[in-house]
Design an enzyme around this catalytic site. Structure first.
Site, short mmCIF file in Angstrom:
data_model
loop_
_atom_site.label_atom_id
_atom_site.label_comp_id
_atom_site.label_asym_id
_atom_site.label_seq_id
_atom_site.Cartn_x
_atom_site.Cartn_y
_atom_site.Cartn_z
N GLU A 161 -43.06 -15.17 -56.41
CA GLU A 161 -43.56 -14.89 -57.77
C GLU A 161 -42.79 -15.64 -58.87
OE1 GLU A 161 -43.84 -10.61 -58.16
OE2 GLU A 161 -45.09 -10.43 -56.38
N GLU A 267 -50.26 -10.78 -48.10
CA GLU A 267 -50.13 -9.35 -48.43
C GLU A 267 -51.49 -8.74 -48.75
OE1 GLU A 267 -47.15 -8.77 -51.46
OE2 GLU A 267 -45.90 -10.40 -50.73
C1 XIL Z 1 -43.65 -3.90 -52.52
C2 XIL Z 1 -43.52 -2.90 -51.37
O1 XIL Z 1 -44.78 -2.73 -50.74
C3 XIL Z 1 -43.00 -1.59 -51.90
O2 XIL Z 1 -42.75 -0.71 -50.80
C4 XIL Z 1 -41.72 -1.80 -52.68
O3 XIL Z 1 -41.32 -0.58 -53.22
C5 XIL Z 1 -41.95 -2.82 -53.79
O4 XIL Z 1 -42.42 -4.06 -53.24
N1 XIL Z 1 -45.60 -8.36 -54.00
C6 XIL Z 1 -44.59 -8.58 -53.12
C7 XIL Z 1 -44.08 -7.47 -52.29
O5 XIL Z 1 -44.21 -9.74 -52.87
O6 XIL Z 1 -42.70 -7.64 -51.95
C8 XIL Z 1 -44.27 -6.13 -52.96
O7 XIL Z 1 -43.99 -5.15 -51.98
C9 XIL Z 1 -45.71 -6.00 -53.43
C10 XIL Z 1 -46.05 -7.08 -54.41
#
Ligand code: XIL
Length: 358
Positions: A161, A267
């Site tokens: 990000e 994701e």
């Molecule tokens: C999120 C996790 O799913 C949560 O459990 C944690 O509390 C916060 O991070 N983009 C990303 C991930 O790259 O690392 C994030 O994951 C969701 C958004």
């Protein structure tokens, strides 16, 4: 050009049992499809999901993971928050447990993530502004963590990000404040020096819904490649919602693939929560979710095989999703392919349909 999957085409792809029990217009839980084959059995690419040690104590979830995927990503336990102690020391207990689970079950491990603006580790916050100290600590952290999982992690999200939400340049963060924008290529070089095997990814989100952000992301990737940074893959998080217009995923996938690098849908989830007035039925929301999942998989399948790194869903059961966490109201969003009982939803059937060319 992929024509958006119509409701009729989707239903045609679903097992008959799923269609028969569907009653459009009645407010009811979305139709549960008949059993679908293991996702990993039908996909012509690695299928992954995120895991966390707290959920590995649930045999039902572990069974669903082992049945459906060949790759795992640490949801949060390979991030700085899980590793870097406030005194600056490292605690590898959690990431080691994730790596051990992957190794024990012969699963590929995608490590996530070395550098993320959102991680406000006190040990780094304390030296914010002290460039020599922070430069050393940054180098030491990346070398120690990437080096530890050499030979066990097949890949890393090296920087996560980095692009501003509006796509107008790059995020200002602890790393950019102290190291300049070079914190990004530096991270890739440091990771490569520590692990000469892992594929190194740049990862970001909203690349489907925000063309300007996607352009900036690709500009960064091109600049990294031109500078000689060992960038070897692009991760598109693909956190979608059911309002995304058909075709946007397909256009984004084509753009992201234009550099020729492996693509990781890293994701995937499709939020069914509609902000504001929502007159749709649970069934209509389930259909729209399934259509988007079908488009993601179909667009991914249109990539050359060497660019199909993996499709990773950000969880398997709705109840395991990060979208159940505060401030979200728990149990409202149904963003994943399996329901809270681990039963496949229409979205799972759509994944299988697209993966098998239907
Ligand atoms: C999120 C996790 O799913 C949560 O459990 C944690 O509390 C916060 O991070 N983009 C990303 C991930 O790259 O690392 C994030 O994951 C969701 C958004």
């Amino acid at each position: 050009m992929t024509s958006p999957l119509t409701r009729r085409a989707l239903i045609a792809a679903l097992p008959a049992a799923a269609v028969a029990s569907g009653c459009k217009g009645h407010a009811q839980a979305p139709v549960q499809t008949a059993p679908v084959p293991p996702l990993k059995a039908v996909a012509q690419f690695p299928v992954g999901t995120c895991i966390s040690t707290g959920k590995l104590g649930d045999p039902a979830l572990v069974g669903l993971v082992l049945r459906n995927v060949t790759q795992v990503t640490a949801e949060w336990e390979m991030k700085m928050e899980a590793i870097l102690r406030d005194d600056g020391g490292f605690d590898f207990t959690r990431p080691d447990a994730i790596a051990a689970f992957a190794g024990q079950h012969g699963l590929r491990l995608h490590a996530h993530t070395l550098v993320w603006y959102a991680q406000k580790a006190p040990a780094f916050q304390r030296i914010d502004g002290n460039k020599p100290a922070l430069t050393g600590a940054y180098r030491n952290y990346i070398q120690a963590v990437a080096g530890r999982y050499r030979g066990r992690a097949v890949s890393w999200d090296v920087v996560n990000e980095a692009v501003k939400d509006d796509g107008d340049g790059y995020r200002e963060c602890l790393w950019s404040r102290n190291l300049g924008i070079d914190y990004i290529p530096d991270a890739f070089h440091l990771a490569r020096a520590a692990d000469d095997q892992a594929l190194l990814f740049l990862n970001d989100y909203n690349l489907e819904s925000n063309p300007k952000k996607r352009r900036t992301f690709l500009h960064l990737a091109e600049a990294l490649l031109k500078s000689g940074a060992p960038l070897q893959g692009l991760g598109t998080q693909t956190h979608l919602d059911i309002n995304l217009q058909p075709g946007m995923v397909t256009t984004a996938m084509r753009d992201l693939a234009s550099l020729g690098l492996p693509i990781h849908v890293s994701e995937l989830d499709v939020s069914t929560r509609v902000r504001g007035l929502d007159l749709s039925s649970p069934q209509e929301r389930a259909d729209r979710q399934a259509r988007l999942v079908h488009e993601v998989v179909e667009a991914f399948m249109s990539l050359p095989p060497q660019q199909r790194f993996a499709i990773t869903t950000w969880g398997l059961r709705d109840s395991d999703s990060w979208l159940q966490l505060a401030p979200n109201p728990p149990g409202v969003d149904l963003p994943l392919l399996f329901d809270k009982a681990g039963r496949p939803k229409e979205a799972a059937a759509a994944f299988v349909a697209a993966a098998t060319g239907r």
